[in-house]
Design a protein around this motif. Sequence first.
Motif, PDB file in Angstrom:
ATOM      1  N   SER A  34       0.841  -1.194   0.000  1.00 42.79           N
ATOM      2  CA  SER A  34       0.000   0.000   0.000  1.00 42.79           C
ATOM      3  C   SER A  34       0.872   1.238   0.000  1.00 42.79           C
ATOM      4  N   PHE A  35       0.546   2.155  -0.872  1.00 45.48           N
ATOM      5  CA  PHE A  35       1.299   3.411  -0.957  1.00 45.48           C
ATOM      6  C   PHE A  35       0.309   4.531  -1.237  1.00 45.48           C
ATOM      7  N   THR A  51       1.880   7.847   3.215  1.00 43.36           N
ATOM      8  CA  THR A  51       1.761   6.648   4.041  1.00 43.36           C
ATOM      9  C   THR A  51       2.135   5.433   3.195  1.00 43.36           C
ATOM     10  N   SER A  52       3.080   4.654   3.665  1.00 40.54           N
ATOM     11  CA  SER A  52       3.523   3.476   2.930  1.00 40.54           C
ATOM     12  C   SER A  52       3.535   2.275   3.859  1.00 40.54           C
ATOM     13  N   ARG A  53       2.959   1.179   3.390  1.00 43.78           N
ATOM     14  CA  ARG A  53       2.893  -0.053   4.178  1.00 43.78           C
ATOM     15  C   ARG A  53       3.681  -1.132   3.451  1.00 43.78           C
ATOM     16  N   VAL A  54       4.615  -1.722   4.187  1.00 45.31           N
ATOM     17  CA  VAL A  54       5.558  -2.660   3.584  1.00 45.31           C
ATOM     18  C   VAL A  54       5.594  -3.931   4.414  1.00 45.31           C
ATOM     19  N   ALA A  55       5.644  -5.076   3.724  1.00 40.39           N
ATOM     20  CA  ALA A  55       5.717  -6.365   4.404  1.00 40.39           C
ATOM     21  C   ALA A  55       7.045  -7.047   4.104  1.00 40.39           C
ATOM     22  N   ILE A  76       9.292  19.458   6.897  1.00 38.77           N
ATOM     23  CA  ILE A  76       8.750  18.237   7.484  1.00 38.77           C
ATOM     24  C   ILE A  76       8.186  18.590   8.853  1.00 38.77           C
ATOM     25  N   SER A  77       6.993  18.081   9.161  1.00 39.99           N
ATOM     26  CA  SER A  77       6.383  18.401  10.449  1.00 39.99           C
ATOM     27  C   SER A  77       5.980  17.162  11.247  1.00 39.99           C
ATOM     28  N   LYS A  78       6.075  15.968  10.618  1.00 37.37           N
ATOM     29  CA  LYS A  78       5.698  14.769  11.357  1.00 37.37           C
ATOM     30  C   LYS A  78       6.286  13.553  10.657  1.00 37.37           C
ATOM     31  N   PHE A  79       6.774  12.605  11.460  1.00 39.11           N
ATOM     32  CA  PHE A  79       7.195  11.318  10.912  1.00 39.11           C
ATOM     33  C   PHE A  79       6.959  10.251  11.965  1.00 39.11           C
ATOM     34  N   ARG A  80       6.413   9.122  11.530  1.00 38.26           N
ATOM     35  CA  ARG A  80       6.201   8.024  12.478  1.00 38.26           C
ATOM     36  C   ARG A  80       6.327   6.685  11.764  1.00 38.26           C
ATOM     37  N   MET A  81       6.745   5.685  12.539  1.00 34.39           N
ATOM     38  CA  MET A  81       6.780   4.304  12.068  1.00 34.39           C
ATOM     39  C   MET A  81       5.918   3.466  13.002  1.00 34.39           C
ATOM     40  N   THR A  82       5.156   2.548  12.443  1.00 33.04           N
ATOM     41  CA  THR A  82       4.348   1.636  13.251  1.00 33.04           C
ATOM     42  C   THR A  82       4.773   0.212  12.932  1.00 33.04           C
ATOM     43  N   ILE A  83       5.255  -0.496  13.950  1.00 34.35           N
ATOM     44  CA  ILE A  83       5.745  -1.862  13.778  1.00 34.35           C
ATOM     45  C   ILE A  83       5.076  -2.743  14.823  1.00 34.35           C
ATOM     46  N   GLU A  84       4.362  -3.763  14.354  1.00 33.65           N
ATOM     47  CA  GLU A  84       3.694  -4.715  15.246  1.00 33.65           C
ATOM     48  C   GLU A  84       2.867  -4.003  16.310  1.00 33.65           C
ATOM     49  N   GLY A  85       2.122  -2.999  15.863  1.00 35.65           N
ATOM     50  CA  GLY A  85       1.207  -2.296  16.754  1.00 35.65           C
ATOM     51  C   GLY A  85       1.823  -1.210  17.598  1.00 35.65           C
ATOM     52  N   SER A 132      11.026  -7.814  11.614  1.00 34.71           N
ATOM     53  CA  SER A 132      11.133  -9.256  11.815  1.00 34.71           C
ATOM     54  C   SER A 132      10.534 -10.021  10.644  1.00 34.71           C
ATOM     55  N   ALA A 133      10.810 -11.332  10.654  1.00 35.87           N
ATOM     56  CA  ALA A 133      10.328 -12.215   9.592  1.00 35.87           C
ATOM     57  C   ALA A 133       8.807 -12.138   9.494  1.00 35.87           C
ATOM     58  N   PHE A 134       8.317 -12.021   8.273  1.00 35.84           N
ATOM     59  CA  PHE A 134       6.880 -12.011   7.960  1.00 35.84           C
ATOM     60  C   PHE A 134       6.119 -10.917   8.716  1.00 35.84           C
ATOM     61  N   SER A 135       6.803  -9.813   9.046  1.00 35.43           N
ATOM     62  CA  SER A 135       6.147  -8.700   9.743  1.00 35.43           C
ATOM     63  C   SER A 135       5.977  -7.518   8.799  1.00 35.43           C
ATOM     64  N   LYS A 136       5.232  -6.530   9.279  1.00 30.65           N
ATOM     65  CA  LYS A 136       4.919  -5.359   8.464  1.00 30.65           C
ATOM     66  C   LYS A 136       5.357  -4.082   9.181  1.00 30.65           C
ATOM     67  N   VAL A 137       5.586  -3.039   8.385  1.00 28.41           N
ATOM     68  CA  VAL A 137       5.900  -1.724   8.938  1.00 28.41           C
ATOM     69  C   VAL A 137       5.116  -0.677   8.152  1.00 28.41           C
ATOM     70  N   THR A 138       4.612   0.321   8.867  1.00 32.27           N
ATOM     71  CA  THR A 138       3.933   1.454   8.229  1.00 32.27           C
ATOM     72  C   THR A 138       4.748   2.708   8.472  1.00 32.27           C
ATOM     73  N   PHE A 139       5.088   3.393   7.389  1.00 32.67           N
ATOM     74  CA  PHE A 139       5.790   4.675   7.473  1.00 32.67           C
ATOM     75  C   PHE A 139       4.799   5.789   7.151  1.00 32.67           C
ATOM     76  N   GLU A 140       4.901   6.887   7.895  1.00 37.48           N
ATOM     77  CA  GLU A 140       4.033   8.038   7.610  1.00 37.48           C
ATOM     78  C   GLU A 140       4.836   9.321   7.781  1.00 37.48           C
ATOM     79  N   LEU A 141       4.875  10.120   6.728  1.00 38.12           N
ATOM     80  CA  LEU A 141       5.610  11.386   6.751  1.00 38.12           C
ATOM     81  C   LEU A 141       4.684  12.521   6.339  1.00 38.12           C
TER      82      LEU A 141
END
Length: 872
Positions: A34-35, A51-55, A76-85, A132-141
């Motif tokens: 997802s991008f 927002t980019s979602r990568v597995a 830039i005014s905001k950046f966050r990563m979401t990993i395993e909740g 981690s293996a078979f996990s996902k990360v969401t980046f948001e800038l």
Amino acid sequence: MMDRAALQVILLGMFLMSATSDPVKKKKNVDIYSFYINSTVTSRYATTVITSRVANTLNESQEIQFEVKIPKNAFISKFRMTIEGKTYDGVVKEKEAAQQQYNQAVSRGQSAGLVKSVGRTLEDFKTSVTVSAFSKVTFELTYEELLKRRLGKYELLINAQPMQPVADFKIDVHIQEKPGISFLEVKGDLSTGDLANAIKTTRADKDFQVWVTFYPTQDQQTKCKSCGENGLNGDLLITYDVERQNPKGEIMVSKGYFVHYFAPSDVPRISKNVVFIIDRSGSMSGRKIKQTRLALLKILSDLDEDDHFGLITFDSEVSLWKRELLRATEANLENAKSFVKEIRDRGATDINAAVLAGVDMINRHPREGTASILILLTDGDPTTGETNIEKIMSNVKKAIGNKFPLYCLGFGYDVNFDFLTKMSLENSGVARRIYEDSDADLQLQGFYEEVAVPLLTDIQLKYPGGTNLTKTSFSLYFNGSEIVVSGQITDNSVESFTTEVIAVSKGSNVTYQDTIMTKDPSDVPPENENFMQRLWAYLTVKQLLDRQVLLKGQEKEDEKKEALKLSLKYQFVTTLTSMVVTKPQEGEVEVANKPKEGKGGDGYTADVDSDDDDSAFLLHSVPMDYPAAMDYSDAMDYSVMIHHPLPTYGSPTIHTTTPPAVQVHSNRFLLPVVGQSKPLCFDVPLPHKLRLLQDSASEFSMNGESLSENHGFHQIAIHYKTNHHLIISTKSISYHNGQDKVEILWGQELTQHNTDGVSLVVLENEMNVTMGNIGVVIISHKKDGVKFLWPAIWEHPKDVNLTGVLGKSDISYVKTEGSQTPTLKMKDKEVKTYLETVSDYRFHSTPVQECWLVPFQAVMEAEISDFTVTQL
């Protein structure tokens, strides 16, 4: 972490996966599922969220890198990563506080990334995280910018170059403008061919709102004109303007803040007095001077008959085409064009005398009711006459006396742009970098068009009941531009707010007055109701940073403090703040810094123009186990992958040069030094398009393009004069001489080609090229099954001023004795170093040599960005 294969994914700008040399396997290692880009423009203020979602699809942890290209004028005014909740937010801090946190992480042996400049209008934000293996990360800038009106339109630029098709790829743009949208056009590479069918434009509310959506299918992402199996590749450029039925301007009030957009078009143009001051010093030779002539010929054709103009050329001497300003009659223009065609490069650079001659020419011929403009075009530092920059700026400011603006156009990579910026700002003008590319003449013409039609002079804007105002005084207003003023309203209970604009139009005073009822219901949706406060903060910070460049002492400190306070309050990454990104790997830290244009200065160069920056965010990468006490702030950036190990120092008490197993990706160049047994070496991160060698006098240039997966260069281009073009790839060699074309394959028997001062000799895996008096050798290597090229210049020709990465020939150093840390003294500066090894690819046998590894900046006295090119 460093022992794992480094899988890098670059999103939006470029998705590069570097875990393996197998391109098929690479694509299977990661799924960008997802991008999404959402950009909301409210009254020219754009807030964009990517927002980019990568597995990670591998059965092992992978380092995934996120890179997005953003406009250089944005914060830039905001950046966050979401990993395993769990969410990891970037926090904006004062630079010193951010650096302390960064240094603490460095002392624990943690590394950082790199954020760099891309082309003329974009910058890269980059970070990475281990998933981690078979996990996902969401980046948001999130980034924010005030769109600037030029030549009658606003531009919103979005770049997309993923290296794989994305199943859920969406770009949503929502533009809302209270006066209505007069026209809107979607352009760029992503609007052509089959991709045009993926764009949908919807208008609503009597054209007060427009939605632009771009939802390409996976199939469309691979079959468009600029696409391939790696997906999208290009820009989406949305241009628009608003209705301007009220010549008094557009006023908006919301929650105690106001913004006033002033762009009248119902006033007659003012005839102008324009003097062009043209650098013809030796460094302008070749393409620069040719493009300058082309641009001037076109500009002269566009002068109106009631305009007056002058031409001044300078090197060590100043030459006036005519002593006085002449009217732009057909006969005078033809004579001027004949003069322009004969401009030739020569001599040194006396900027002081040239600019003062231009000022004198205007002052000696005052014309009532006109607008005067000085335009300086130069590519270098002052080298003769008055060479003290502070003195030159003082002389020019005193001579102009705030009577008219000075615009400085800095041509090419070597110009002292910081100096030109300050001199322009001191004299009510702006500086613009002219990029040394094939379209430089069009860049010059484009700038002139922006100042070609003055409509008002001496503009003063007044706001009774307003406070904390942004800039309210302007020397000139040009057709197609816009004046923007924002501020706070002292009394929120008032029912009306009044604006007054006083200006001079063709010699007579004009006044614009308007009143808006503050209690009218707002047209701004609730989710964007704070946009005006953020617009005010954005514009205030920009202008505070502009002003403090010219100030000294306490005044300068006060401006900096105010800009810092606002940057922190609104979480803007500016030149006074850094964004600290804390990652899940034991608190690993990265620090993103807003880039700076030009060289030198005190950490900030005024944002005089969004196109001007040739700057870079910097997140320094530091070797593992590097002692915290050591200052590595001026060292090389090692954040991209290098396949040879980075060296390290041991603990503070045991000093060793044994390298750890840190994997990085770069090209390492060797630089022999006369009288020294050990050469210098320096690294250039990959991928890059580099200016390897250039001699402007003979119109010779050599550029090389490297890839991220392997050493060396996969393509080298050599140009000589206007009609000799040599393209060397790992597979073949193509030589163009006007209409003639010669194709040569590597591995053939001895092949020779001679014509018009050009000699090409191709052996099995070596090519000798001689063009004019410059000779270079291109070696073809094969390592681990991968072919690459390596350039070498064995003898620097006498009396030739070579520039470029390979052009340095006068370097020297002295090793400082007694220092705990290995240190070299280079040009009166001490540089920390360490003993490294380098494979010398200038030889087919690639012998390994010991060398002193030093930062690129220490050798070249410039940034890597100064040696990058946009095309080969």
